[in-house]
Design an enzyme around this catalytic site. Structure first.
Site, PDB file in Angstrom:
ATOM      1  N   THR A  16       0.214  -3.806   0.731  1.00 20.53           N
ATOM      2  CA  THR A  16       1.099  -3.647   0.448  1.00 20.53           C
ATOM      3  C   THR A  16       1.944  -3.040   0.096  1.00 20.53           C
ATOM      4  OG1 THR A  16      -0.521  -4.881  -1.704  1.00 20.53           O
ATOM      5  CG2 THR A  16       1.382  -4.214  -2.588  1.00 20.53           C
ATOM      6  N   THR A  95      -4.340  -1.114  -0.482  1.00 19.24           N
ATOM      7  CA  THR A  95      -6.007  -0.614  -1.027  1.00 19.24           C
ATOM      8  C   THR A  95      -6.666  -1.233  -1.618  1.00 19.24           C
ATOM      9  OG1 THR A  95      -4.948  -1.469  -3.049  1.00 19.24           O
ATOM     10  CG2 THR A  95      -3.497   0.617  -2.466  1.00 19.24           C
ATOM     11  N   ASP A  96      -7.059  -1.976  -0.332  1.00 19.77           N
ATOM     12  CA  ASP A  96      -8.637  -2.334  -0.983  1.00 19.77           C
ATOM     13  C   ASP A  96      -9.783  -1.996   0.345  1.00 19.77           C
ATOM     14  OD1 ASP A  96      -6.821  -4.563  -2.890  1.00 19.77           O
ATOM     15  OD2 ASP A  96      -7.312  -6.283  -1.272  1.00 19.77           O
TER      16      ASP A  96
HETATM   17  N1  ASP Z   1      -4.934  -6.351  -0.558  1.00 20.34           N
HETATM   18  C1  ASP Z   1      -4.043  -5.894  -0.624  1.00 20.34           C
HETATM   19  C2  ASP Z   1      -4.168  -4.676   0.985  1.00 20.34           C
HETATM   20  O1  ASP Z   1      -5.064  -3.927   0.839  1.00 20.34           O
HETATM   21  C3  ASP Z   1      -3.778  -4.517  -1.578  1.00 20.34           C
HETATM   22  C4  ASP Z   1      -2.723  -3.697  -1.449  1.00 20.34           C
HETATM   23  O2  ASP Z   1      -2.631  -2.686  -0.699  1.00 20.34           O
HETATM   24  O3  ASP Z   1      -2.637  -3.169  -2.775  1.00 20.34           O
HETATM   25  O4  ASP Z   1      -3.673  -4.727   1.985  1.00 20.34           O
END
Ligand code: ASP
Length: 323
Positions: A16, A95-96
Site C-alpha cells: 500500500t 502490511t498484510d
Molecule cells: N494489501 C496490502 C499489502 O499488504 C496492504 C498494505 O500494504 O497495507 O500489500
C-alpha cells in the site's frame, strides 16, 4: 559494536505504501504496488540529504507474497549487508504479511546490521498518506541503530519500533495497526529522535539465530510444504486428512487456549504425526506462549504466532545445503 558506515539501502517490494487510488480522498479503494521505490523516496523531503541508495526487488501486494520473492529479497539484503559502506537496510513492504517477511529475514540472515521493514496503511495518493512519514522514520531508525550498534530485523510503523519475532498486524485499517503483544515495542520515534524502550539484548528473534544458507540456495520448489489449520468449535479432522493425502510435510495448528484442540482435530493431527508429518501447536489468541505438551502430545511453538511457527517449522524441515 558501533558502525561508521553511513549508506542506507532502501529496497522496494510494493504494498500500500506504493499504492495509488483515483482520488486523494480514497483510502480504501486503491491498487497496491504501483509506484517505484525511487518515487517513494522522492516524496520524503530531505531524505536523501544523507547517503541513500535504492533498488526495486519486487512490486507486489503483500497478500500475494511468495517464497520466491522471499528468497530473492533475502539474497539482495545479504548482498547489500556485506558491503562495508552500508550501515543498514530499509525495506518497503505491504502490511498484510510484513510480520512474516520480518521473521523470515531474521531467521535466515540473522543480520549483524539493522534491517528495517516499513509500510503504510493508506496509499501514496491519499491526502493523509502515512507512507512518507513511516519511510522517513524507518531510515532514521536504520541509521540510529547502526550508530548505537543495534542489529537485527525490526519493523517501524506509526512511530513505533517492533522486533521481528513480536511484530504483528493487529488491526485491518488503523494507522497504528501493528503491535508487539505483551513483549512491547523496542522503541518509539518522536520527531527526529529514536527512544529505545528495550535494551539491545531484547530478543528480536529466536534464541539461537544463525544464518540458514539453505533458504538462500535451495530452489523454492523444493522447500518443505507446511500449512496452517485452525481449531474451532465444530472442527473436524477433514482438512488435516486432505492435506496429508496431498503430501504436506508439516502442519501448524492455531490452537485454542493453552494449545488445546478440538478432540476430532487432535486425533487427526496425532495420526498425521504418527505418519511422519511434523506438527506444532501455536496459540490462535496471538499472545503469550504455549506451554510444553504432556508426554505423547504435539509439540508447542512457544510464543510464535501461527504464521511465524509455520516459517520456523519450514526452516527446520529444510535440508541444509543446495539441492
Ligand atoms: N494489501 C496490502 C499489502 O499488504 C496492504 C498494505 O500494504 O497495507 O500489500
Amino acid at each position: 559494536m558501533q558502525n561508521s558506515a553511513s549508506l542506507i539501502v532502501v529496497l522496494g517490494t510494493g504494498g500500500t505504501i506504493a499504492g495509488t487510488a483515483p482520488s486523494s480522498a480514497d483510502d480504501s479503494a486503491y491498487t497496491a504496488a504501483q509506484l517505484s521505490i525511487a518515487q517513494l523516496l522522492a516524496a520524503v523531503p530531505g531524505l536523501t540529504a544523507a547517503p541513500v541508495e535504492s533498488e526495486q526487488v519486487a512490486q507486489v501486494d503483500s497478500k500475494d507474497m511468495s517464497h520466491a520473492i522471499w528468497q530473492a529479497l533475502a539474497l539482495r539484503v545479504a548482498y547489500h549487508l556485506a558491503r562495508a559502506e552500508v550501515a543498514g537496510i530499509v525495506i518497503t513492504h505491504g502490511t498484510d504479511t510484513l510480520e512474516e517477511t520480518a521473521y523470515f529475514l531474521q531467521r535466515v540472515l540473522a543480520p549483524a546490521k539493522p534491517v528495517v521493514l516499513t509500510g503504510a496503511m493508506r496509499p501514496a495518493t491519499s491526502a493523509q498518506a502515512d507512507g512518507p512519514g513511516n519511510l522517513r522514520d524507518a531510515v532514521m531508525v536504520a541509521r540510529e541503530s547502526s550508530r548505537v550498534g543495534r542489529a537485527g530485523v525490526v519493523a517501524v510503523m506509526d512511530g513505533t519500533v517492533h522486533g521481528a519475532r513480536q511484530v504483528c498486524k493487529a488491526h485491518p485499517t488503523r494507522l497504528d495497526a501493528f503491535g508487539s503483544g505483551e513483549a512491547g515495542p523496542l522503541g518509539v520515534v518522536q520527531g527526529s529522535n529514536v527512544s529505545w524502550l528495550a535494551d539491545p539484548a531484547h530478543p528480536v528473534a529466536a534464541s539461537a539465530d544463525a544464518p540458514l544458507d539453505a533458504a538462500l540456495t535451495r530452489s523454492v520448489t523444493q522447500w518443505p510444504r507446511v500449512e496452517i489449520v485452525v481449531s474451532h468449535a465444530g472442527a473436524s479432522g477433514a482438512v488435516v486428512r486432505a492435506l496429508c493425502a496431498d503430501g504436506v510435510q508439516g502442519l501448524v495448528v492455531a490452537a485454542t487456549g493453552n494449545g488445546t484442540l478440538h478432540h476430532e482435530l487432535e486425533a487427526a493431527l496425532l495420526t498425521a504425526q504418527a505418519q511422519g508429518v511434523a506438527v506444532r501447536r501455536s496459540a490462535r489468541s496471538g499472545n503469550g506462549r504455549v506451554l510444553p505438551p504432556a508426554a505423547q502430545g504435539l509439540p508447542g511453538a512457544s510464543d510464535l504466532s501461527p504464521v511465524k511457527a509455520r516459517i520456523e517449522l519450514m526452516l527446520a524441515l529444510m535440508p541444509s545445503g543446495a539441492p
